[in-house]
Design an enzyme around this catalytic site. Structure first.
Site, PDB file in Angstrom:
ATOM      1  N   CYS A  66      -3.601   6.945   4.125  1.00 43.63           N
ATOM      2  CA  CYS A  66      -5.016   6.910   3.766  1.00 43.63           C
ATOM      3  C   CYS A  66      -5.179   7.295   2.295  1.00 43.63           C
ATOM      4  CB  CYS A  66      -5.804   7.866   4.657  1.00 43.63           C
ATOM      5  SG  CYS A  66      -5.702   7.452   6.411  1.00 43.63           S
ATOM      6  N   GLY A 126      -5.655   1.722   2.397  1.00 48.00           N
ATOM      7  CA  GLY A 126      -6.243   1.550   3.717  1.00 48.00           C
ATOM      8  C   GLY A 126      -7.456   0.661   3.673  1.00 48.00           C
ATOM      9  N   ASN A 129      -5.126  12.730   4.549  1.00 45.38           N
ATOM     10  CA  ASN A 129      -4.115  11.679   4.527  1.00 45.38           C
ATOM     11  C   ASN A 129      -2.826  12.263   5.091  1.00 45.38           C
ATOM     12  OD1 ASN A 129      -2.369   9.518   3.921  1.00 45.38           O
ATOM     13  ND2 ASN A 129      -2.003  10.289   1.855  1.00 45.38           N
ATOM     14  N   GLY A 130      -2.301  11.675   6.154  1.00 47.06           N
ATOM     15  CA  GLY A 130      -1.058  12.169   6.722  1.00 47.06           C
ATOM     16  C   GLY A 130      -1.090  12.183   8.232  1.00 47.06           C
ATOM     17  N   TYR A 152       6.486   1.076  -1.706  1.00 46.38           N
ATOM     18  CA  TYR A 152       5.437   0.154  -1.257  1.00 46.38           C
ATOM     19  C   TYR A 152       4.020   0.681  -1.384  1.00 46.38           C
ATOM     20  CZ  TYR A 152       2.630  -2.615   2.043  1.00 46.38           C
ATOM     21  OH  TYR A 152       1.647  -3.382   2.622  1.00 46.38           O
TER      22      TYR A 152
END
Length: 503
Positions: free
Chosen positions: A2, A28, A101-102, A257
């Site tokens: 995210c 996202g 995020n995670g 990526y």
């Protein structure tokens, strides 16, 4: 994977939050949300969709206030219901909103603790809501009418003691300030910076440095593992190490990526890291196939372009753009469901025949996860007239699931899981296949400069999970949650619920 952002400004921050989320949209495309604070009141807008679709002019006009946080989501498990869009909110103490995020690896234990010991209710399946309740509880037990930075840092310290996994967080304490913190292994990225205005200094916390750059903020630095930053509503900044035994082990797949190439992460240029990935790949090809007959190197847009360019330079062969990308199709890696990914590849890319006809083509991608995309692209290259199609991956073989917030699927959906390079090559239909070696990837990301990183989280490649709490039972559990069949079913149920709530 995210994206998060928090801003403490001297004027309305709604437009700056919107712009920052747009810059982070690659992290996202499932949902987006912004919450702002003004005169002790919160103003929230969140929903499924891209940033540009979630926020219309009428929504932006309501998001008043000089501080706020934002989030863009892609789901790692279960449904993509709008009920799980972030930021999340709890009213006690003070009114706290949080974006994350995670992934928490002990979420079941925490959910039980929150209900039985903290006497709090969790309303969704999101671990972000669990994390919010842990933080809120630890801040509440301080018993202060007006929290200080000491109270905030003490609460973060308790979060680190209770929560396991990878997480980067921004949270807003209504009327007081914004806090950002990072897990004790620094797995997920988070940075902070400042900019000077006529009214004074403004601060920003975000997932990637590129969002600071675009908005004119100067990067101060990344948060260290376990560190927290607290910025009061008046603009005072405090930082504190809040973990007892931090270890610097950021996720290496960010450089492969996830991140934008123009970002700086943990002092490392993502762009330069990808250039070095191309150099390492070229050196491997020259070692293993010194008499190669590659006519042209073609990247699979967009992430692999940097590595492919340097690979072509190193090999001394032509670099060409052989695929035209439809910019209005999302990233296939993060699409829920195999059918959606398969359909998307043909809509997303179209081959330029003259670059393929009668040539031995080396296609370069950042990684091979399920194999869905590269198999179809190889077939497209053959249909365009390529004589031979070779394939190389800037990353090593992805053989293990990710448990720290990236939607690496269940092990049996990973094409390289339990298979040799030759077997993968045959399955995707290439004439030969080259993977990056893990030591070369680590060296490419590290570069020649001295950095303080202890080691990288390379679990998707080597199966070594840096938090040390991952066993076979846990992997089996997330496999059930993450496989495509489960996601399709969950999303269907979520769609019905969202439709009902809308009507």
């Amino acid at each position: 994977m995210c994206g998060i952002v928090g801003i403490v400004g001297k004027s309305n921050v709604n437009q700056a939050l919107y712009d920052a989320l747009t810059v982070l949209q690659h992290r996202g495309q499932d949902a987006a949300g912004i919450v702002t604070s003004h005169d002790g009141r919160l103003f929230l807008r969140k929903d499924n969709g891209l940033v540009r679709d979630v926020f219309q002019q009428r929504h932006m006009q309501r998001l008043v206030g000089n501080m706020g946080i934002g989030h863009i989501r892609y789901p790692t498990a279960g449904s993509s219901s709008s009920a799980e869009a972030q930021p999340f909110y709890v009213n006690s103490p003070y009114g706290i909103t949080l974006a994350h995020n995670g992934n928490l690896t002990n979420v079941d234990q925490l959910t039980k603790e929150i209900y039985e010991s903290d006497l709090r209710h969790v309303n969704t399946n999101s671990d972000s809501e669990v994390l919010l309740n842990v933080f809120a509880h630890e801040l509440a037990v301080r018993g202060k009418l007006q929290p200080t930075e000491e109270d905030v840092f003490a609460a973060v310290s308790k979060v680190h003691e209770r929560c396991r996994g990878g997480y980067a967080v921004v949270a807003m304490v209504t009327g007081y300030g914004i806090v950002g913190f990072r897990d004790p292994n620094a797995i997920r990225p988070i940075v902070f910076g400042q900019r000077h205005t006529d009214e004074g200094v403004e601060y920003m916390i975000a997932s990637e440095s590129v969002s600071l750059d675009v908005l004119g903020f100067t990067l101060i630095r990344d948060l260290a593992p376990g560190e927290a930053v607290y910025i009061t509503e008046e603009g005072k900044l405090f930082t504190r190490q809040c973990a007892q035994n931090p270890t610097y082990a950021p996720c290496i797949f960010e450089h492969v990526y996830l991140a934008r190439p123009d970002s700086i992460m943990d002092g490392i240029s993502v762009y330069k890291a990808r250039l070095r990935m191309g150099e390492k790949l070229a050196d491997k090809i020259l070692r293993e196939r010194p008499d190669h007959d590659i006519d042209v190197v073609i990247p699979i847009p967009d992430t692999s372009r940097t590595a492919a360019l340097e690979l072509a330079n190193r090999l001394g062969v032509k670099f060409r753009e052989g695929f035209v990308k439809n910019r209005y199709i999302g990233r296939t890696f993060i699409m829920p469901g195999q059918a959606a990914r398969k359909k998307s590849v043909r809509q997303k890319l179209n081959a330029i025949e003259l670059e393929f006809r009668g040539k031995n083509v080396m296609l370069v991608d950042d990684s091979i996860v399920r194999g869905t995309t590269c198999k179809q692209i190889i077939q497209m290259a053959r249909e365009a007239g390529a004589k031979n199609v070779y394939f190389c991956s800037a990353a090593p073989a992805v053989r293990y699931p990710n448990v720290y917030g990236i939607d690496m699927p269940s092990a049996h959906e990973l094409i390289a899981h339990g298979r040799s390079t030759e077997e993968v090559c045959e399955l995707i239909g290439a004439d030969w296949l080259v993977y990056q070696d893990l030591p070369d990837l680590i060296e490419a990301v590290s570069g020649s400069k001295k950095i303080k990183i202890d080691n990288f989280d390379c679990a998707v490649f080597d199966g070594k999970y840096v938090t040390g709490d991952i066993d076979e039972a846990y992997l089996n559990k997330i496999e059930q949650a993450r496989n495509d069949a489960t996601k399709v079913k969950a999303n269907a149920v979520s769609a019905i619920i969202d439709l009902y709530n809308t009507n």
